[in-house]
Design a protein around this motif. Structure first.
Motif, PDB file in Angstrom:
ATOM      1  N   ASP A 171      -6.296  -5.846  -8.318  1.00  0.00           N
ATOM      2  CA  ASP A 171      -5.493  -6.627  -9.270  1.00  0.00           C
ATOM      3  C   ASP A 171      -4.845  -7.838  -8.610  1.00  0.00           C
ATOM      4  N   ASN A 172      -4.452  -7.672  -7.353  1.00  0.00           N
ATOM      5  CA  ASN A 172      -3.749  -8.744  -6.658  1.00  0.00           C
ATOM      6  C   ASN A 172      -4.678  -9.718  -5.953  1.00  0.00           C
ATOM      7  N   MET A 173      -5.803  -9.215  -5.433  1.00  0.00           N
ATOM      8  CA  MET A 173      -6.639 -10.052  -4.570  1.00  0.00           C
ATOM      9  C   MET A 173      -8.061 -10.259  -5.093  1.00  0.00           C
ATOM     10  N   GLY A 174      -8.505  -9.429  -6.037  1.00  0.00           N
ATOM     11  CA  GLY A 174      -9.849  -9.565  -6.581  1.00  0.00           C
ATOM     12  C   GLY A 174     -10.866  -8.696  -5.858  1.00  0.00           C
ATOM     13  N   TYR A 175     -12.023  -8.498  -6.514  1.00  0.00           N
ATOM     14  CA  TYR A 175     -13.055  -7.617  -5.956  1.00  0.00           C
ATOM     15  C   TYR A 175     -13.680  -8.136  -4.660  1.00  0.00           C
ATOM     16  N   PRO A 176     -14.022  -9.417  -4.530  1.00  0.00           N
ATOM     17  CA  PRO A 176     -14.630  -9.862  -3.260  1.00  0.00           C
ATOM     18  C   PRO A 176     -13.738  -9.570  -2.061  1.00  0.00           C
ATOM     19  N   PHE A 177     -12.430  -9.887  -2.181  1.00  0.00           N
ATOM     20  CA  PHE A 177     -11.518  -9.604  -1.078  1.00  0.00           C
ATOM     21  C   PHE A 177     -11.484  -8.108  -0.791  1.00  0.00           C
ATOM     22  N   PHE A 178     -11.444  -7.271  -1.852  1.00  0.00           N
ATOM     23  CA  PHE A 178     -11.333  -5.821  -1.664  1.00  0.00           C
ATOM     24  C   PHE A 178     -12.513  -5.281  -0.866  1.00  0.00           C
ATOM     25  N   GLU A 224      11.030   3.522  -6.818  1.00  0.00           N
ATOM     26  CA  GLU A 224       9.797   2.951  -7.347  1.00  0.00           C
ATOM     27  C   GLU A 224       9.647   1.521  -6.836  1.00  0.00           C
ATOM     28  N   THR A 225       8.395   1.099  -6.677  1.00  0.00           N
ATOM     29  CA  THR A 225       8.146  -0.234  -6.153  1.00  0.00           C
ATOM     30  C   THR A 225       6.841  -0.784  -6.702  1.00  0.00           C
ATOM     31  N   ASP A 226       6.750  -2.086  -6.806  1.00  0.00           N
ATOM     32  CA  ASP A 226       5.521  -2.749  -7.241  1.00  0.00           C
ATOM     33  C   ASP A 226       4.664  -3.180  -6.055  1.00  0.00           C
ATOM     34  N   SER A 227       5.203  -3.052  -4.840  1.00  0.00           N
ATOM     35  CA  SER A 227       4.477  -3.440  -3.636  1.00  0.00           C
ATOM     36  C   SER A 227       3.454  -2.365  -3.273  1.00  0.00           C
ATOM     37  N   VAL A 228       2.197  -2.754  -3.127  1.00  0.00           N
ATOM     38  CA  VAL A 228       1.142  -1.801  -2.789  1.00  0.00           C
ATOM     39  C   VAL A 228       1.390  -1.181  -1.423  1.00  0.00           C
ATOM     40  N   MET A 229       1.724  -2.019  -0.436  1.00  0.00           N
ATOM     41  CA  MET A 229       1.934  -1.514   0.919  1.00  0.00           C
ATOM     42  C   MET A 229       3.137  -0.576   0.995  1.00  0.00           C
ATOM     43  N   PHE A 230       4.240  -0.975   0.353  1.00  0.00           N
ATOM     44  CA  PHE A 230       5.440  -0.145   0.385  1.00  0.00           C
ATOM     45  C   PHE A 230       5.214   1.171  -0.366  1.00  0.00           C
ATOM     46  N   ALA A 231       4.475   1.109  -1.479  1.00  0.00           N
ATOM     47  CA  ALA A 231       4.177   2.324  -2.230  1.00  0.00           C
ATOM     48  C   ALA A 231       3.333   3.283  -1.395  1.00  0.00           C
ATOM     49  N   PHE A 232       2.395   2.733  -0.620  1.00  0.00           N
ATOM     50  CA  PHE A 232       1.577   3.562   0.272  1.00  0.00           C
ATOM     51  C   PHE A 232       2.440   4.241   1.328  1.00  0.00           C
ATOM     52  N   VAL A 233       3.376   3.477   1.925  1.00  0.00           N
ATOM     53  CA  VAL A 233       4.277   4.053   2.934  1.00  0.00           C
ATOM     54  C   VAL A 233       5.143   5.146   2.333  1.00  0.00           C
ATOM     55  N   LEU A 234       5.654   4.914   1.124  1.00  0.00           N
ATOM     56  CA  LEU A 234       6.485   5.923   0.460  1.00  0.00           C
ATOM     57  C   LEU A 234       5.700   7.200   0.180  1.00  0.00           C
ATOM     58  N   GLU A 235       4.438   7.050  -0.198  1.00  0.00           N
ATOM     59  CA  GLU A 235       3.612   8.232  -0.479  1.00  0.00           C
ATOM     60  C   GLU A 235       3.355   9.037   0.791  1.00  0.00           C
ATOM     61  N   VAL A 236       3.159   8.338   1.904  1.00  0.00           N
ATOM     62  CA  VAL A 236       2.989   9.031   3.187  1.00  0.00           C
ATOM     63  C   VAL A 236       4.270   9.771   3.562  1.00  0.00           C
ATOM     64  N   VAL A 237       5.422   9.117   3.375  1.00  0.00           N
ATOM     65  CA  VAL A 237       6.712   9.757   3.648  1.00  0.00           C
ATOM     66  C   VAL A 237       6.899  10.971   2.740  1.00  0.00           C
TER      67      VAL A 237
END
Length: 541
Positions: free
Chosen positions: A480-487, A269-282
């Motif tokens: 949650d991390n960057m806000g809606y405008p950034f998203f 398990e991880t709190d990192s969005v990018m790492f969680a995405f990579v794990l889901e692909v794996v």
């Protein structure tokens, strides 16, 4: 020989006037796709929003409600059993109705059965909840199967030049079906007396009975339309050969499910969005690998004949790479990324509207009513545009609009609660999404070989949504991390490289004109079920 032949210049094709392009929507084939699209649009919301509200009113918590959405995974993995739809004839029905109509009819009857089963189960009886889950899975599987065959039927019904019209009409029918099964089901359940304060099983039962009856529109349409003309010659095989083919599919699916459960338990398990995405692909790729190995070993040990397995699952993929060579990778990249901008943004849209201070009524009026109307209007506009422009020019227009309109949501973040700004964003975003969807479906149809319509289009349509849906699952964490405008600026930015892919495809690949051009008898040798003909690749106008 070259995988993609150079095509000599052709005489310029007379451009249709705007009136002629619009008149194409009155064609009989377009009307067929409107009704088939309506039948295809009903089941999906009976698994998602309508069923979710039913279960919530019955007193279940969110964790139980959301697990039922897994019943719709068949839409993302339909390419796995699409080859069976192409290869396996149905006893008696195929002879009476034809290959496509027989499979559409069976899928529709299974959909009606699944909806009736769901209506017959009161979810408050927890001992029966797993039967509700089984019925929902059957509904997801049968509706995805209907999509497979209807897509194949559409591609075989008319030439590539007419596919933009058919896709626009299919999309319009699909959206109307979704409105009926979404908003219509909620109105019916409320009319019959079920509310959040007072749950009534009978109200939801009657609602789902009506939904099952409305699927009769699709059944009647299937029975009165004609089978697409095809000169393909298929070799009849013993029933045992088809049974063995289905057994290999069942074994592979079982292996995928087992692997998906166990691999998921092993991943950290991880709190990192990018790492969680990579794990889901794996996670997904590992499960698919296990299923592929089981299928391969099943063929090797003789569960099914190797030649039949190759013809069913491998030859459609080989055909695509044979026609386009190394440039096939460029096409696959475009297919997998073309809709990424609007799909990723759309995942969190309803939550965004709530966070901007809009009420459920505001959201329903803007998104579920005006938004759907604009999607349908965009689909019709995309169909006309695809007739007026070259395919890749229309694709370029759709891609630009799809990503640029996301910037309107950035503007909305600076005017929270403003209905005019909300409606501007919803109208233009949905108009762009409908236009992009219509031209993209026409593009995928042009890429699909008439020899493997069900399989190749299922692969393309699954690839189209796979990466965007996986990435969209992390949209909340990004906000949650960057806000809606950034998203929303991010969703705009990831759409820009698509323009480069479209330019490269337009420069190096001829779409449609080289469909099924081999120049030799390789296909007939590789696939004894089919023979080359002198017929055009699709039915003539």
């Amino acid at each position: 020989m070259s995988a993609v032949k150079s095509v000599p210049p052709k005489p310029p094709i007379a451009k249709k006037s705007w009136g002629e392009a619009a008149k194409a929507y009155l064609d009989r084939r377009a009307m067929i796709m409107l009704f088939l699209g309506f039948a295809a649009g009903i089941p999906i919301l009976l698994i998602f929003s309508s069923l979710s509200l039913w279960l919530r009113e019955a007193g279940f918590d969110r964790s139980v409600v959301t697990t039922f959405s897994w019943a719709a995974l068949g839409y993302s993995f339909k390419f796995i059993w699409a080859p069976l739809v192409d290869a396996v004839p149905l006893p008696i029905l195929t002879r009476l109705l034809g290959r496509r109509r027989s499979w559409i009819l069976i899928a529709q009857l299974l959909i009606i059965l699944a909806i009736y089963m769901m209506a017959s189960i009161n979810p408050t009886d927890e001992s029966s909840l797993h039967y509700m889950a089984m019925a929902a899975v059957l509904l997801g599987f049968s509706s995805a199967t209907q999509d497979i065959v209807v897509d194949a039927y559409r591609i075989e019904l008319a030439p590539a030049s007419f596919q933009s019209v058919l896709s626009a009409m299919y999309t319009a029918g699909y959206r109307l079906g979704m409105i009926f099964a979404g908003a219509g089901a909620l109105y019916l359940a409320d009319y019959f007396g079920s509310t959040e304060e007072f749950y009534s099983y009978e109200a939801w039962r009657n609602t789902y009975w009506i939904m099952a009856a409305v699927m009769g529109v699709g059944v009647v349409t299937t029975l009165i339309i004609r089978e697409p003309v095809s000169e393909q010659i298929r070799i009849d095989r013993p029933a045992s050969d088809y049974a063995r083919l289905v057994l290999v599919f069942v074994l592979s699916v079982a292996a995928f499910i087992i692997a998906f459960v166990n691999v998921g338990a092993l991943l950290p398990e991880t709190d990192s969005v990018m790492f969680a995405f990579v794990l889901e692909v794996v996670h997904l790729l590992a499960s698919l690998l296990v299923a592929s190995v089981v299928g391969y070993l099943s063929v090797k040990v003789g569960v099914v004949k190797q030649e039949m397995a190759y013809t069913t699952w491998v030859e459609p993929v080989v055909d695509f790479f044979r026609r386009y060579g190394k440039k096939a990778l460029l096409l696959l990249a475009l297919i997998g990324l073309y809709r990424i901008s609007d799909i990723v943004a759309g995942v969190i849209s309803n939550v965004f509207y709530q966070d901007m201070g809009f009420s459920k009524t505001d959201i329903a009026n803007a998104v579920k009513l005006v938004g759907v109307i604009m999607v349908i209007a965009g689909g019709f506009l995309g169909g006309i545009l695809a007739q007026k422009l070259r395919m890749m020019q229309a694709m370029m227009v759709g891609a630009i609009l799809a990503c640029v309109t996301n910037l309107l949501f950035v503007l909305l973040t600076y005017h929270p609660g403003s209905l005019p700004h909300m409606y501007v964003a919803v109208i233009f975003d949905n108009l762009a999404a409908g236009l992009a969807s219509a031209v993209f479906i026409a593009f995928l149809s042009a890429l699909t070989s008439i020899r493997f319509t069900a399989v190749q289009y299922a692969i393309f349509s699954s690839l189209m949504t796979l990466l965007p849906k996986v990435m969209g699952g992390y949209s909340g964490a990004i906000v949650d991390n960057m806000g809606y405008p950034f998203f929303f600026i991010f969703t705009f930015a990831i759409g820009m490289p698509i323009l480069i892919l479209i330019y490269l495809v337009d420069k190096h690949i001829v779409i449609g004109d080289n469909d099924d051009i081999y120049g030799d008898d390789k296909l007939a040798k590789a696939n004894p079920n089919l023979t080359d003909t002198n017929e055009p690749p699709r039915a003539s106008e």
